[in-house]
Scaffold this motif. Sequence first.
Motif, PDB file in Angstrom:
ATOM      1  N   LYS A 343       0.837  -1.198   0.000  1.00 42.45           N
ATOM      2  CA  LYS A 343       0.000   0.000   0.000  1.00 42.45           C
ATOM      3  C   LYS A 343       0.869   1.244   0.000  1.00 42.45           C
ATOM      4  O   LYS A 343       1.793   1.387   0.789  1.00 42.45           O
ATOM      5  CB  LYS A 343      -0.905   0.029   1.239  1.00 42.45           C
ATOM      6  N   ARG A 344       0.550   2.149  -0.921  1.00 37.55           N
ATOM      7  CA  ARG A 344       1.251   3.424  -0.978  1.00 37.55           C
ATOM      8  C   ARG A 344       0.604   4.411  -0.015  1.00 37.55           C
ATOM      9  O   ARG A 344      -0.498   4.186   0.487  1.00 37.55           O
ATOM     10  CB  ARG A 344       1.213   3.996  -2.393  1.00 37.55           C
ATOM     11  N   ALA A 345       1.294   5.533   0.168  1.00 40.08           N
ATOM     12  CA  ALA A 345       0.781   6.567   1.083  1.00 40.08           C
ATOM     13  C   ALA A 345      -0.547   7.129   0.604  1.00 40.08           C
ATOM     14  O   ALA A 345      -1.377   7.555   1.410  1.00 40.08           O
ATOM     15  CB  ALA A 345       1.814   7.680   1.230  1.00 40.08           C
ATOM     16  N   MET A 414      10.575  -4.425  -3.437  1.00 39.05           N
ATOM     17  CA  MET A 414      10.571  -2.970  -3.302  1.00 39.05           C
ATOM     18  C   MET A 414      11.647  -2.470  -2.352  1.00 39.05           C
ATOM     19  O   MET A 414      11.922  -1.264  -2.297  1.00 39.05           O
ATOM     20  CB  MET A 414       9.194  -2.494  -2.854  1.00 39.05           C
ATOM     21  N   VAL A 415      12.242  -3.374  -1.584  1.00 41.01           N
ATOM     22  CA  VAL A 415      13.422  -3.010  -0.798  1.00 41.01           C
ATOM     23  C   VAL A 415      14.574  -2.888  -1.782  1.00 41.01           C
ATOM     24  O   VAL A 415      15.026  -3.863  -2.367  1.00 41.01           O
ATOM     25  CB  VAL A 415      13.741  -4.083   0.259  1.00 41.01           C
ATOM     26  N   ARG A 416      15.045  -1.669  -1.995  1.00 44.05           N
ATOM     27  CA  ARG A 416      16.033  -1.431  -3.049  1.00 44.05           C
ATOM     28  C   ARG A 416      17.381  -2.013  -2.692  1.00 44.05           C
ATOM     29  O   ARG A 416      17.772  -2.066  -1.513  1.00 44.05           O
ATOM     30  CB  ARG A 416      16.157   0.069  -3.323  1.00 44.05           C
ATOM     31  N   LEU A 417      18.104  -2.424  -3.727  1.00 42.34           N
ATOM     32  CA  LEU A 417      19.440  -2.965  -3.524  1.00 42.34           C
ATOM     33  C   LEU A 417      20.388  -1.885  -3.043  1.00 42.34           C
ATOM     34  O   LEU A 417      20.161  -0.697  -3.254  1.00 42.34           O
ATOM     35  CB  LEU A 417      19.951  -3.605  -4.804  1.00 42.34           C
ATOM     36  N   GLY A 418      21.441  -2.313  -2.374  1.00 40.91           N
ATOM     37  CA  GLY A 418      22.466  -1.374  -1.936  1.00 40.91           C
ATOM     38  C   GLY A 418      22.284  -0.834  -0.542  1.00 40.91           C
ATOM     39  O   GLY A 418      22.888   0.169  -0.181  1.00 40.91           O
ATOM     40  N   GLY A 419      21.445  -1.480   0.284  1.00 39.40           N
ATOM     41  CA  GLY A 419      21.332  -1.064   1.677  1.00 39.40           C
ATOM     42  C   GLY A 419      20.170  -0.154   2.001  1.00 39.40           C
ATOM     43  O   GLY A 419      20.284   0.739   2.854  1.00 39.40           O
ATOM     44  N   ASP A 420      19.041  -0.335   1.356  1.00 33.49           N
ATOM     45  CA  ASP A 420      17.825   0.436   1.655  1.00 33.49           C
ATOM     46  C   ASP A 420      17.406   0.180   3.110  1.00 33.49           C
ATOM     47  O   ASP A 420      17.369  -0.981   3.550  1.00 33.49           O
ATOM     48  CB  ASP A 420      16.714  -0.019   0.705  1.00 33.49           C
ATOM     49  N   PRO A 421      17.114   1.219   3.923  1.00 33.43           N
ATOM     50  CA  PRO A 421      16.664   0.997   5.304  1.00 33.43           C
ATOM     51  C   PRO A 421      15.425   0.103   5.336  1.00 33.43           C
ATOM     52  O   PRO A 421      14.466   0.306   4.590  1.00 33.43           O
ATOM     53  CB  PRO A 421      16.354   2.407   5.802  1.00 33.43           C
ATOM     54  N   LEU A 422      15.414  -0.874   6.229  1.00 31.00           N
ATOM     55  CA  LEU A 422      14.352  -1.869   6.262  1.00 31.00           C
ATOM     56  C   LEU A 422      13.162  -1.458   7.127  1.00 31.00           C
ATOM     57  O   LEU A 422      12.082  -2.041   7.008  1.00 31.00           O
ATOM     58  CB  LEU A 422      14.914  -3.205   6.782  1.00 31.00           C
ATOM     59  N   GLY A 423      13.365  -0.466   7.991  1.00 33.58           N
ATOM     60  CA  GLY A 423      12.335  -0.104   8.954  1.00 33.58           C
ATOM     61  C   GLY A 423      10.951   0.125   8.373  1.00 33.58           C
ATOM     62  O   GLY A 423       9.961  -0.471   8.835  1.00 33.58           O
ATOM     63  N   PRO A 424      10.794   0.975   7.349  1.00 25.03           N
ATOM     64  CA  PRO A 424       9.459   1.232   6.797  1.00 25.03           C
ATOM     65  C   PRO A 424       8.787  -0.018   6.240  1.00 25.03           C
ATOM     66  O   PRO A 424       7.568  -0.176   6.341  1.00 25.03           O
ATOM     67  CB  PRO A 424       9.732   2.258   5.685  1.00 25.03           C
ATOM     68  N   TYR A 425       9.554  -0.905   5.642  1.00 26.40           N
ATOM     69  CA  TYR A 425       8.987  -2.120   5.058  1.00 26.40           C
ATOM     70  C   TYR A 425       8.553  -3.111   6.139  1.00 26.40           C
ATOM     71  O   TYR A 425       7.568  -3.834   5.976  1.00 26.40           O
ATOM     72  CB  TYR A 425      10.007  -2.774   4.130  1.00 26.40           C
ATOM     73  N   LEU A 426       9.323  -3.146   7.231  1.00 23.77           N
ATOM     74  CA  LEU A 426       8.938  -4.009   8.358  1.00 23.77           C
ATOM     75  C   LEU A 426       7.709  -3.450   9.067  1.00 23.77           C
ATOM     76  O   LEU A 426       6.818  -4.200   9.482  1.00 23.77           O
ATOM     77  CB  LEU A 426      10.104  -4.124   9.340  1.00 23.77           C
ATOM     78  N   LYS A 427       7.643  -2.138   9.168  1.00 23.82           N
ATOM     79  CA  LYS A 427       6.550  -1.503   9.886  1.00 23.82           C
ATOM     80  C   LYS A 427       5.201  -1.762   9.232  1.00 23.82           C
ATOM     81  O   LYS A 427       4.199  -2.022   9.917  1.00 23.82           O
ATOM     82  CB  LYS A 427       6.800   0.000   9.992  1.00 23.82           C
TER      83      LYS A 427
END
Length: 590
Positions: A343-345, A414-427
């Motif tokens: 879901k998008r914003a 949608m978690v981008r390669l190269g170290g995208d912060p995981l917090g928003p996707y986990l939330k």
Amino acid sequence: MTTSAHEFFGRLTSGAEYDVAVLGAGAAGMAAALHAALDGARVLLVEKTEYVGGTSALSGGTTWVPLTRYEKDASIHATQPDSYEKVSGFLDRAVGEHAPAYMREAFLKAGPEAIHKLVDNTEVQFRVCAFHPDYMADLEGAVTCGRALEPLPYITRHLGDNLKLLRPPIEEFTVLGGMMINREDIGHLLKRFQTFESALYTVRLGMRYVWDRIRYGQTARSVMGHALIARMLASALKLGINITVNTEATAIVPMGKGVNRLTLSQNGQSKDVVVKGGVILAGGGFGRDPQKRAAFYPKGMPPYSPTGPGCTGSAHRLAEALGAFYGSAEDQPAFWAPCSTRKRADGTTAVFPHFVFDRAKPGIMSVDQDGNRFVNESQSYHEYGKAQLNSGGKANPAWIIADAKAIAKFGLGMVRLGGDPLGPYLKDGYLLEGKTLDELARKLGVNADNLKAAVAQMNAAAHSGVDEKFHRGSNFYQRANGDPQHTGPNPNLGELATAPFYAVRLYPADIGTSKGLMADENAQLIRADQQPIEGLYACGNDLNSIMGGKYPGPGITIGPGIVFGYLAARHACQRARGELAAPAPRVANL
């Protein structure tokens, strides 16, 4: 002064005459319109959404057309020569009886001319990648490069207000809120802190994007499928093609000798135009039509699709009323890809196709709802989706799993390669995390013993380089999608050993229909009695796919779409000029 596509319908005179009318402004439809205009025809291009581009603008833009001059440009001919016999045999083995052989023959013979004519006379430009393999790499006649073309990036600032006609790319495929990137860009972005060249490239790319946002409100640099459409739009404007958007065809009435009266509607207002040469259906198939999805797609098919919203097949009903019919021998009614959703914003649902960036990489694997591996993760996205649909529901949905090292390097959907912060996707629950495989299994609702056994099997394969269960990484196509920097014996196989572990839910989704309306070798629609419907054509996903629901190589929708757009336009222009005889069509009973 050229009338804008948003204003054109209001200025259209009822009863106006055209040589060719094209219904749909994706790559196939725009190619048909361009080829007709290059032949001197008066052309009307009708798009029922507010944007041109269709699904093509959202795609990678790869265009599979063999035997073009680009093969020799790539310096591959000496080591891997292609020929009509070689590619024809490859397609015969790949497609078999799932589509008529005469359509493959027409495609192969006309393909080079269709591409070269666009490249020599319009803004459309391609290049061939040094390594872009056919997907069915185990079949005799497969090649590692030369058949798949990709559009060159395009700077679109000169389009001015017409920039707003271009369908925006999938948001999740962009960075910084709208900057499109291709594989070359990604390579530099990932190395921006490692080399001066990549740092400079990244700075220039970002500054150009910021300036474009200030000046135009959007990026003015197009890549991949978006670049192909932008190039076609610029060419259509130069050639004087009349374009109308937010406009739908509501009736096609034959007037004799291939002439049709076409009724167009916009905001409750209708106007008729007379089309002397041909009406070409190019609306992108029926994948957005709930009724036809229910009738033709496998049971249990999820409602998700990353295709363009205009792919409703509305013009099919008009053609069916005139005797057109669907093919029925295809292996699959659509082309598939595993997709994740989020879901998008703004409340809309992002549908993200997992094409190449994660599934085939070391340290990543897939399991079904029992926790078992069910597929060779490195084969094509179409075969992956097909395996999901053939799983009896066990892999619909499935899970794609990565360990901490793999997700940091390759991303996961949608978690981008190269170290995208995981917090928003986990939330928001898009991404699930387990500190152990047992914890991850509980969160996924799968059998923990099965999951651990699947990981152990993958880890053993990583050491040996051989996946005994599904033969992952066993041919040049699969290895092309692995990690070229991997130190193990197989670039597709790596251990899942570094906690925590992560998973994303994958659904099988359609990326374009294969089942379409039957036609002769000129893309002219036919009736069940094998007779042509004069003056009515189809190309792109409106036309029954020459691949018969198989997916032998990259770009096998756009490539044939452009070629049969060319064939339809050529035949329609001949009719408009009064040059046609009436040969009996060579067709097959499908």
